[in-house]
Each structure stands twice: as C-alpha cells, then as structure tokens.
Design a protein around this motif. Structure first.
Motif, PDB file in Angstrom:
ATOM      1  N   ARG A   1      15.337  21.196  -4.180  1.00 48.12           N
ATOM      2  CA  ARG A   1      14.830  20.689  -2.728  1.00 48.12           C
ATOM      3  C   ARG A   1      14.261  21.676  -1.886  1.00 48.12           C
ATOM      4  O   ARG A   1      13.080  21.457  -1.440  1.00 48.12           O
ATOM      5  N   LYS A   2      14.525  23.001  -1.937  1.00 51.64           N
ATOM      6  CA  LYS A   2      14.150  24.066  -1.043  1.00 51.64           C
ATOM      7  C   LYS A   2      12.581  24.376  -1.683  1.00 51.64           C
ATOM      8  O   LYS A   2      11.582  24.429  -0.960  1.00 51.64           O
ATOM      9  N   LEU A   3      12.325  24.260  -2.927  1.00 54.18           N
ATOM     10  CA  LEU A   3      11.061  24.800  -3.754  1.00 54.18           C
ATOM     11  C   LEU A   3      10.217  23.483  -3.626  1.00 54.18           C
ATOM     12  O   LEU A   3       8.931  23.756  -3.186  1.00 54.18           O
ATOM     13  N   ALA A   4      10.581  22.174  -3.301  1.00 53.75           N
ATOM     14  CA  ALA A   4       9.699  20.953  -3.227  1.00 53.75           C
ATOM     15  C   ALA A   4       9.258  21.241  -1.729  1.00 53.75           C
ATOM     16  O   ALA A   4       8.221  20.966  -1.264  1.00 53.75           O
ATOM     17  N   GLY A   5       9.977  21.399  -0.772  1.00 63.36           N
ATOM     18  CA  GLY A   5       9.510  21.681   0.660  1.00 63.36           C
ATOM     19  C   GLY A   5       8.757  22.963   0.608  1.00 63.36           C
ATOM     20  O   GLY A   5       7.543  22.757   1.536  1.00 63.36           O
ATOM     21  N   ALA A   6       8.941  24.062  -0.102  1.00 66.79           N
ATOM     22  CA  ALA A   6       7.843  25.161  -0.043  1.00 66.79           C
ATOM     23  C   ALA A   6       6.521  24.609  -0.655  1.00 66.79           C
ATOM     24  O   ALA A   6       5.293  25.078  -0.231  1.00 66.79           O
ATOM     25  N   LEU A   7       6.564  23.760  -1.550  1.00 67.25           N
ATOM     26  CA  LEU A   7       5.161  23.483  -2.151  1.00 67.25           C
ATOM     27  C   LEU A   7       4.715  22.484  -1.210  1.00 67.25           C
ATOM     28  O   LEU A   7       3.250  22.790  -0.988  1.00 67.25           O
ATOM     29  N   LEU A   8       5.318  21.660  -0.564  1.00 67.80           N
ATOM     30  CA  LEU A   8       4.643  20.659   0.400  1.00 67.80           C
ATOM     31  C   LEU A   8       3.964  21.389   1.379  1.00 67.80           C
ATOM     32  O   LEU A   8       3.012  21.039   1.964  1.00 67.80           O
ATOM     33  N   ALA A   9       4.744  22.416   1.828  1.00 67.57           N
ATOM     34  CA  ALA A   9       4.273  23.141   3.155  1.00 67.57           C
ATOM     35  C   ALA A   9       2.919  23.943   2.701  1.00 67.57           C
ATOM     36  O   ALA A   9       2.093  24.138   3.475  1.00 67.57           O
ATOM     37  N   ALA A  10       2.862  24.646   1.293  1.00 70.82           N
ATOM     38  CA  ALA A  10       1.832  25.247   0.863  1.00 70.82           C
ATOM     39  C   ALA A  10       0.647  24.433   0.745  1.00 70.82           C
ATOM     40  O   ALA A  10      -0.451  24.857   0.989  1.00 70.82           O
ATOM     41  N   VAL A  11       0.585  23.091   0.289  1.00 66.37           N
ATOM     42  CA  VAL A  11      -0.374  22.143   0.134  1.00 66.37           C
ATOM     43  C   VAL A  11      -0.858  21.883   1.512  1.00 66.37           C
ATOM     44  O   VAL A  11      -1.926  21.739   1.881  1.00 66.37           O
TER      45      VAL A  11
ATOM     46  N   GLY B   1       0.886  -1.126   0.010  1.00 71.14           N
ATOM     47  CA  GLY B   1      -0.115  -0.054   0.059  1.00 71.14           C
ATOM     48  C   GLY B   1       0.887   1.332   0.170  1.00 71.14           C
ATOM     49  O   GLY B   1       1.920   1.283   0.523  1.00 71.14           O
ATOM     50  N   ARG B   2       0.347   2.295  -0.606  1.00 72.13           N
ATOM     51  CA  ARG B   2       0.958   3.637  -0.750  1.00 72.13           C
ATOM     52  C   ARG B   2       0.027   4.624   0.061  1.00 72.13           C
ATOM     53  O   ARG B   2      -0.999   4.914  -0.657  1.00 72.13           O
ATOM     54  N   PRO B   3       0.325   5.085   1.045  1.00 70.40           N
ATOM     55  CA  PRO B   3      -0.792   5.552   1.747  1.00 70.40           C
ATOM     56  C   PRO B   3      -0.725   7.141   1.626  1.00 70.40           C
ATOM     57  O   PRO B   3      -1.600   7.862   1.986  1.00 70.40           O
ATOM     58  N   TRP B   4       0.052   7.750   0.853  1.00 66.81           N
ATOM     59  CA  TRP B   4       0.135   9.273   0.483  1.00 66.81           C
ATOM     60  C   TRP B   4      -0.710   9.621  -0.456  1.00 66.81           C
ATOM     61  O   TRP B   4      -1.100   8.801  -1.190  1.00 66.81           O
ATOM     62  N   HIS B   5      -1.080  10.958  -0.270  1.00 65.64           N
ATOM     63  CA  HIS B   5      -2.178  11.484  -1.179  1.00 65.64           C
ATOM     64  C   HIS B   5      -1.274  12.234  -2.214  1.00 65.64           C
ATOM     65  O   HIS B   5      -1.731  11.995  -3.393  1.00 65.64           O
ATOM     66  N   LEU B   6      -0.023  12.643  -2.030  1.00 68.32           N
ATOM     67  CA  LEU B   6       0.608  13.536  -2.946  1.00 68.32           C
ATOM     68  C   LEU B   6       2.017  13.446  -2.522  1.00 68.32           C
ATOM     69  O   LEU B   6       2.434  13.571  -1.442  1.00 68.32           O
ATOM     70  N   GLY B   7       2.886  13.182  -3.383  1.00 65.70           N
ATOM     71  CA  GLY B   7       4.289  13.047  -3.147  1.00 65.70           C
ATOM     72  C   GLY B   7       5.023  14.330  -4.200  1.00 65.70           C
ATOM     73  O   GLY B   7       4.474  14.656  -5.455  1.00 65.70           O
ATOM     74  N   ILE B   8       5.823  14.785  -3.648  1.00 65.51           N
ATOM     75  CA  ILE B   8       6.736  16.023  -4.340  1.00 65.51           C
ATOM     76  C   ILE B   8       8.040  15.612  -4.479  1.00 65.51           C
ATOM     77  O   ILE B   8       8.632  15.140  -3.468  1.00 65.51           O
ATOM     78  N   LEU B   9       8.589  15.813  -5.738  1.00 63.99           N
ATOM     79  CA  LEU B   9       9.858  15.008  -6.155  1.00 63.99           C
ATOM     80  C   LEU B   9      10.551  16.186  -6.544  1.00 63.99           C
ATOM     81  O   LEU B   9      10.249  16.911  -7.374  1.00 63.99           O
ATOM     82  N   SER B  10      11.952  16.129  -6.603  1.00 64.66           N
ATOM     83  CA  SER B  10      12.921  16.984  -7.106  1.00 64.66           C
ATOM     84  C   SER B  10      14.294  16.578  -7.273  1.00 64.66           C
ATOM     85  O   SER B  10      14.691  15.506  -6.842  1.00 64.66           O
ATOM     86  N   GLY B  11      15.031  17.373  -7.994  1.00 64.31           N
ATOM     87  CA  GLY B  11      16.192  16.806  -8.100  1.00 64.31           C
ATOM     88  C   GLY B  11      17.153  18.109  -7.348  1.00 64.31           C
ATOM     89  O   GLY B  11      16.952  18.004  -6.147  1.00 64.31           O
ATOM     90  N   ARG B  12      17.654  19.267  -8.076  1.00 58.40           N
ATOM     91  CA  ARG B  12      18.320  20.186  -7.535  1.00 58.40           C
ATOM     92  C   ARG B  12      17.236  21.046  -6.601  1.00 58.40           C
ATOM     93  O   ARG B  12      17.790  21.896  -5.667  1.00 58.40           O
TER      94      ARG B  12
END
Length: 254
Positions: free
Chosen positions: A178-188, A165-176
């Motif tokens: 990383r900070k922007l990925a964290g910002a999007l995760l926080a905003a959602v 099972g994969r319990p996540w509703h949304l995954g956010i992936l990145s290469g370089r």
C-alpha cells in the motif's frame, strides 16, 4: 495448479509466455497477463463475431506495447502472455467464474458456455500453467542470484464499462504494498498534476479474484503493484510513448 503441457508451440499455438530483456538490470519485473488477443483457429473465435476479440473484452488494449516500452526505458525484464483472456484469464484463480468467462461485460461468449472439465484443464495446462511457471522461474532465478525483484503488472481499462464512465487516467492497485502504491501515485501526480489518478480504481486486488499480485508478489513478500491505464490513452504509439516516459520516470524515483 496443473502442470504445464509439454506440447510444442505451433504457428497457431504460440508460446504462452514470452520473456523480453531477460538480463535487464532494473529491479522491476514487468508482467502483462492480457498482452494478446490471439485465439487459435480451433476455437472458432468462441462463437463471437469477427474482430470482437480485438476489443477490450479480448485483451488489454495497449498494455503489451506499454510493457515493451517500459522494459526498454527501465532496462527491465518483461513477461508477456500469448493468448486472449477470453480463452483463460491469467489474472484470475483457476475455477472461478471469471477464469473462463461465459460473459464478458455485456457480451455472451458462446464457446465458453457449459465447458467440459477436460477443456478447462486443457486450457489451464496449455496457457495458464506455463505462463505462471515462467514468471515463477524468473523470480526464483533472481532470488537465487541475490537480485532484488519488484513486481509490476501492466493493464489497461475501458473508459466506459456497462454504461458507467470511468474518469481516471491511471489507477494503481496493490495488495500488501500500500505504501509503495501511494508513492507511485504521488510520483506520477508530481510529474503530471492535471491527471485524474486513483488508488484501487477501477478495481481492487483481492486474493479470490486476482492471481499475479497475491501469488507472485505478496506470497513472496515482494513489492508488487498493478497499474491500470485507460486504454484510449495508449491506443497509438504517441500515447504509449507519453505514458512510458511518464511511468518510467515515476518508477525510477520510488
């Protein structure tokens, strides 16, 4: 990369890439590599039973509709693929085992077994190269016009993979980015605190197993993110609208 074929599109051989809202004002450039489950009749469904290509092995369920909805809400340009990833995966480097899979999850793909190099080259030239040439040309044109581009590739994932099972509703992936990925995760998360969100789930972006983010994003020093929405959440118009609203609000804030 091989050069794109010059063969003209035909009814059963649609354009390998479709660009929507080319004049969109947003900085976001949306890319959906797994937008279609189409396979030309020439391929005989690769030996799979009828309808198998419409399951998640053949495309990212709901991703195309979500991409279109995000493009409308953000006023962003979007590039969508025209063929099933079972023929050739546009987000895998050419020549890797996952590029033209002989097995997808637990499903054997007979039409991809022991494939001659000439057929591999044909698919690359007819499907892979034109798609990525269109993305590259779009980004080049925006850069030449002095426009900022931020790349967002839109995907979906199955809730259960090989029995896990994969319990996540949304995954956010990145290469370089990383900070922007964290910002999007926080905003959602601020908009919907009850959701299960994660960075680098259910996959990770790696240069030897991914294509769009490393090549079109990181190599150009662009902001570049890949989102994965669980596909049972975007199988119908109501789910697509909900996630398009949620994601467009978050993307507009970062």
């Amino acid at each position: 990369m091989l050069h794109p074929t010059t063969e003209a599109p035909a009814p059963d051989w649609p354009a390998p890439a479709t660009t929507l809202n080319a004049g969109g004002r947003s900085d976001w450039v949306l890319v959906c590599e797994h937008a279609s489950c189409h396979m030309p009749a020439d391929y005989g469904r690769l030996g799979l039973p009828p309808g198998a290509e419409r399951d998640h092995i053949g495309w990212d369920i709901g991703a195309a509709d979500l991409t279109r909805a995000l493009a409308a809400r953000l006023d962003a340009v979007a590039v969508l693929a025209g063929y099933s990833r079972l023929l050739i995966d546009l987000n895998r480097p050419l020549g890797t085992p996952a590029s033209i899979p002989e097995r997808s999850e637990a499903t054997e793909v007979p039409g991809n077994r022991a494939l001659p190099q000439a057929e591999r080259d044909r698919r690359a030239a007819r499907m892979f190269a034109p798609f990525h040439a269109e993305v590259a040309a779009l980004l080049d044109a925006r850069a030449a016009a002095g426009r900022r581009s931020r790349l967002l590739t839109v995907h979906s994932f199955t809730p259960v993979y090989l029995g896990q099972g994969r319990p996540w509703h949304l995954g956010i992936l990145s290469g370089r980015s990383r900070k922007l990925a964290g910002a999007l995760l926080a905003a959602v998360g601020a908009d919907a605190p009850d959701l299960r969100l994660a960075l680098d789930e259910p996959y990770q972006v790696e240069d030897d197993s991914d294509y769009a983010i490393p090549v079109h994003g990181d190599a150009r020093n662009l902001d570049a993110l890949l989102i994965e929405v669980r596909n049972d959440l975007i199988r119908d118009p109501a789910g697509v609208d909900l996630w398009a609203d949620r994601l467009s609000r978050a993307l507009a804030r970062i």
